[in-house]
Motif scaffolding. Structure first.
Motif, PDB file in Angstrom:
ATOM      1  N   LEU A  67       0.828  -1.205   0.000  1.00 23.64           N
ATOM      2  CA  LEU A  67       0.000   0.000   0.000  1.00 23.64           C
ATOM      3  C   LEU A  67       0.868   1.263   0.000  1.00 23.64           C
ATOM      4  CD1 LEU A  67      -2.864  -1.047   2.447  1.00 23.64           C
ATOM      5  CD2 LEU A  67      -3.031  -0.665  -0.025  1.00 23.64           C
ATOM      6  N   GLN A  68       2.053   1.166   0.617  1.00 25.19           N
ATOM      7  CA  GLN A  68       2.933   2.335   0.634  1.00 25.19           C
ATOM      8  C   GLN A  68       3.584   2.565  -0.732  1.00 25.19           C
ATOM      9  OE1 GLN A  68       5.793   1.943   3.762  1.00 25.19           O
ATOM     10  NE2 GLN A  68       4.343   2.563   5.365  1.00 25.19           N
ATOM     11  N   HIS A  69       3.970   1.451  -1.406  1.00 23.09           N
ATOM     12  CA  HIS A  69       4.707   1.595  -2.661  1.00 23.09           C
ATOM     13  C   HIS A  69       3.836   1.372  -3.886  1.00 23.09           C
ATOM     14  CE1 HIS A  69       7.833   0.663   0.383  1.00 23.09           C
ATOM     15  NE2 HIS A  69       8.602   1.502  -0.343  1.00 23.09           N
ATOM     16  N   ARG A  70       2.641   0.823  -3.754  1.00 24.70           N
ATOM     17  CA  ARG A  70       1.694   0.576  -4.837  1.00 24.70           C
ATOM     18  C   ARG A  70       2.246  -0.346  -5.922  1.00 24.70           C
ATOM     19  NH1 ARG A  70      -3.450   1.309  -3.468  1.00 24.70           N
ATOM     20  NH2 ARG A  70      -3.597   3.096  -2.033  1.00 24.70           N
ATOM     21  N   SER A  71       3.289  -1.098  -5.614  1.00 28.39           N
ATOM     22  CA  SER A  71       3.825  -2.097  -6.538  1.00 28.39           C
ATOM     23  C   SER A  71       4.821  -2.948  -5.758  1.00 28.39           C
ATOM     24  CB  SER A  71       4.505  -1.440  -7.751  1.00 28.39           C
ATOM     25  OG  SER A  71       5.706  -0.809  -7.345  1.00 28.39           O
TER      26      SER A  71
END
Length: 479
Positions: free
Chosen positions: A60-64
Motif C-alpha cells: 500500500l505504501q509503494h503501490r507495486s
C-alpha cells in the motif's frame, strides 16, 4: 539341554513385554513427532499470516512490488520481524543503523550445528506477484507449493506460499523432542525391568502349582489314592486341582470297593465250599452215612454256589455292557402278573399275603420282557427271603403320560434309613448274619438297579408304610 517350563514362562513374559514396550515406544514416538510437526506447521502458518499483513502494508505504501524486487535485505528484514507479534508499523521497515554489539573480551561463542538451509522458514516461503511471477521463490518447485492469495482493496496483488516442514530444525523444539524421547526410553526400560523382576516370582509360583500337581499325579499312578493337592485359587489351575482331588477320591473309593468286593466274594464262596468239604470229608471218614439227607444238603450247597456264580456272571455282563436287551412293545402289567403267579405258591407256603393294585389294566411299555421278569423275580425273592411269616407284600402301579411307577411295599422287618442308599450296592447286607442265614449274597438288588438303568429308569429304596421296605421303580414309557 531341555528348558524348564519356569524359564519358558519367564522368557514368554519378557518377550511379550518387550514387544509391547517397543511397540508403544515406536507408536508414541511417531505420534509425538507428527503432533510436534503439526504444532510447528500451525505456528508457521500464523507467522505466514503476519508476513502477509506486513507485505500488504508495504504494498500500500509503494503501490507495486518494485521495492522488493532484488532487495534481498528487505525481504530478510520482513521475514525476521514476522517472527514477533504486535510490532508497531513504524519499526517494521526500519533497518539497523549499525552492526551487532561487540562481544566482551574473552567471549567465545558456542558453535552450534547449523540446520539445513533448505528446511528453514526463510527458504521454504515463496512470494509471487499478481501474475504469478516469482519475487522471492524457494527451491521447491512452484507447482508443489500451496499458495494463498494476497488481496488489497478487493484485488489480488500476489500469492504467498510455504512448503510444510519435513522434520524439526528449531533448537528449542529439537531439544524438547530429544527430552521426550529420553523420557520414553527411560520409562520403557523401567517397565521392562519391572516386568523382568515380577515375572520370575510369578512364573515360579505358577510352575510350583504345576509341579505339585505333577508330583501328586505320580503318587496317584503309584497307588497312593489318599494324596490331595491344594485347591486354592479360582483360576484354571485351581479348577484343575479340584478335579484332581475329585479323581483321587473316586479312585480311592473304587479301590476300597474293589477290595471289599474281593473280600466279600471270597467270603461268600468260602462258606458253601466249607460246608461241602465238611460234608464230603464226614462221609469219607465214615462219620456220616451217605444218605439221601446228606446228598440233599450237598445239592443245596451246590445250588447256592450256582446261584451266586450266576448272579456274579450276569452282574459282570451288565457292568461291561454285554448283557443283551431285546426291547419291543409289550404289556408291563402282563409280565408282572405272570412273574407274580410263578412265585405265589412260595408266598403261600411262607404265609405272606400277596396283593396287587392297579395291575389289572394294561400298561403298554417298550422294554425287554425277559429282563423285566428277572427284575420282578429278584424283588419277590427279596421279600420272601427277609419278610417275617404272616406278613404281606403290596404291589401297585401308577401310570402318567410319560412314566410308569411300580411300588413294592412289604411288612416288617424294616431297614434302617442310613442303610437305604446302600441297598443296591453289591454284596451289601444290612445285617450279615441274618442275611446269610436267609441265603442272600447281596447281589439281587444290584442286578435290579442295572436292569432298571438299562431301561433309562430309576429305582429307590424307602421306608414302607407297612413297616418293611418300599422299592419304588420309575420307568419312562419309551424304555
Amino acid at each position: 539341554m531341555k528348558m524348564s517350563i519356569k524359564h519358558r514362562l519367564y522368557l514368554a513374559f519378557l518377550a511379550a513385554t518387550g514387544l509391547v514396550v517397543v511397540s508403544m515406544f515406536l507408536i508414541t514416538k511417531f505420534s509425538f513427532e507428527r503432533s510436534l510437526l503439526r504444532y510447528v506447521n500451525t505456528m508457521e502458518q500464523e507467522r505466514l499470516v503476519r508476513l502477509e499483513t506486513l507485505l500488504k502494508e508495504a504494498y500500500l505504501q509503494h503501490r507495486s512490488w518494485d521495492f522488493l524486487h532484488g532487495n534481498r535485505r528487505l525481504w530478510k528484514h520482513l521475514l525476521m520481524i514476522s517472527r514477533h507479534e504486535n510490532i508497531p508499523f513504524a519499526t517494521r521497515h526500519e533497518f539497523p543503523k549499525r552492526g551487532p554489539e561487540p562481544a566482551p573480551p574473552g567471549f567465545r561463542p558456542r558453535k552450534r550445528a547449523a540446520p539445513p538451509m533448505h528446511q528453514t522458514f526463510d527458504w521454504r516461503v515463496s512470494l509471487l506477484d499478481g501474475e504469478k511471477r516469482p519475487i522471492h521463490a524457494s527451491p521447491t518447485p512452484v507447482d508443489k507449493i500451496l499458495f494463498r492469495p494476497i488481496s488489497v482493496e478487493n484485488r489480488i496483488i500476489g500469492y504467498l506460499g510455504l512448503t510444510p516442514p519435513v522434520f524439526i530444525i528449531d533448537d528449542h523444539q529439537r531439544r524438547f523432542a530429544q527430552e521426550q524421547r529420553r523420557s520414553m526410553i527411560f520409562l520403557s526400560l523401567f517397565v521392562a525391568a519391572a516386568v523382568a523382576l515380577l515375572s520370575l516370582p510369578l512364573s515360579r509360583r505358577m510352575v510350583k502349582r504345576l509341579t505339585n500337581l505333577a508330583e501328586a499325579t505320580h503318587g496317584l499312578t503309584a497307588g497312593r489314592y489318599d494324596i490331595r493337592v491344594d485347591e486354592a485359587g479360582g483360576d484354571e489351575l485351581g479348577q484343575l486341582a479340584r478335579d484332581f482331588n475329585s479323581l483321587a477320591r473316586a479312585l480311592e473309593n473304587n479301590e476300597a470297593s474293589r477290595r471289599r468286593w474281593v473280600a466279600d466274594i471270597s467270603h461268600e464262596l468260602r462258606t458253601p465250599l466249607a460246608i461241602l468239604r465238611g460234608e464230603i470229608e464226614a462221609v469219607q471218614d465214615g462219620v456220616r452215612p451217605l444218605s439221601e439227607q446228606t446228598l440233599e444238603t450237598l445239592h443245596g450247597e451246590v445250588m447256592r454256589l450256582e446261584r451266586l456264580v450266576g448272579d456274579l456272571y450276569e452282574l459282570s455282563l451288565s457292568d461291561i455292557g454285554a448283557l443283551q436287551y431285546r426291547k419291543s412293545a409289550m404289556d408291563l402289567a402282563e409280565v408282572l402278573r405272570h412273574t407274580t403267579e410263578a412265585h405265589r405258591a412260595e408266598f403261600d407256603d411262607k404265609g405272606i399275603g400277596l396283593h396287587m393294585r392297579g395291575i389289572a389294566t394294561s400298561l403298554p411299555f417298550q422294554g425287554d420282557a425277559e429282563r423285566l421278569s428277572q427284575l420282578f423275580s429278584n424283588l419277590l425273592k427279596n421279600t420272601l427271603r427277609y419278610t417275617d411269616p404272616g406278613g404281606k407284600l403290596e404291589i401297585s402301579a401308577e401310570m402318567t403320560k410319560t412314566t410308569i411307577q411300580l411300588n413294592f411295599m412289604d411288612s416288617a422287618p424294616g431297614v434302617p434309613e442310613a442303610s437305604l442308599p446302600r441297598l443296591f450296592d453289591r454284596l451289601y447286607r444290612v445285617e450279615n448274619s441274618r442275611s446269610r442265614q436267609h441265603g442272600g449274597a447281596g447281589l439281587g438288588l444290584a442286578l435290579c438297579r442295572n436292569i432298571v438303568e438299562a431301561h433309562n429308569g430309576t429305582i429307590e429304596a424307602r421306608p414302607s408304610p407297612l413297616g418293611g421296605l418300599w422299592i419304588a421303580i420309575i420307568l419312562p414309557l419309551n424304555g
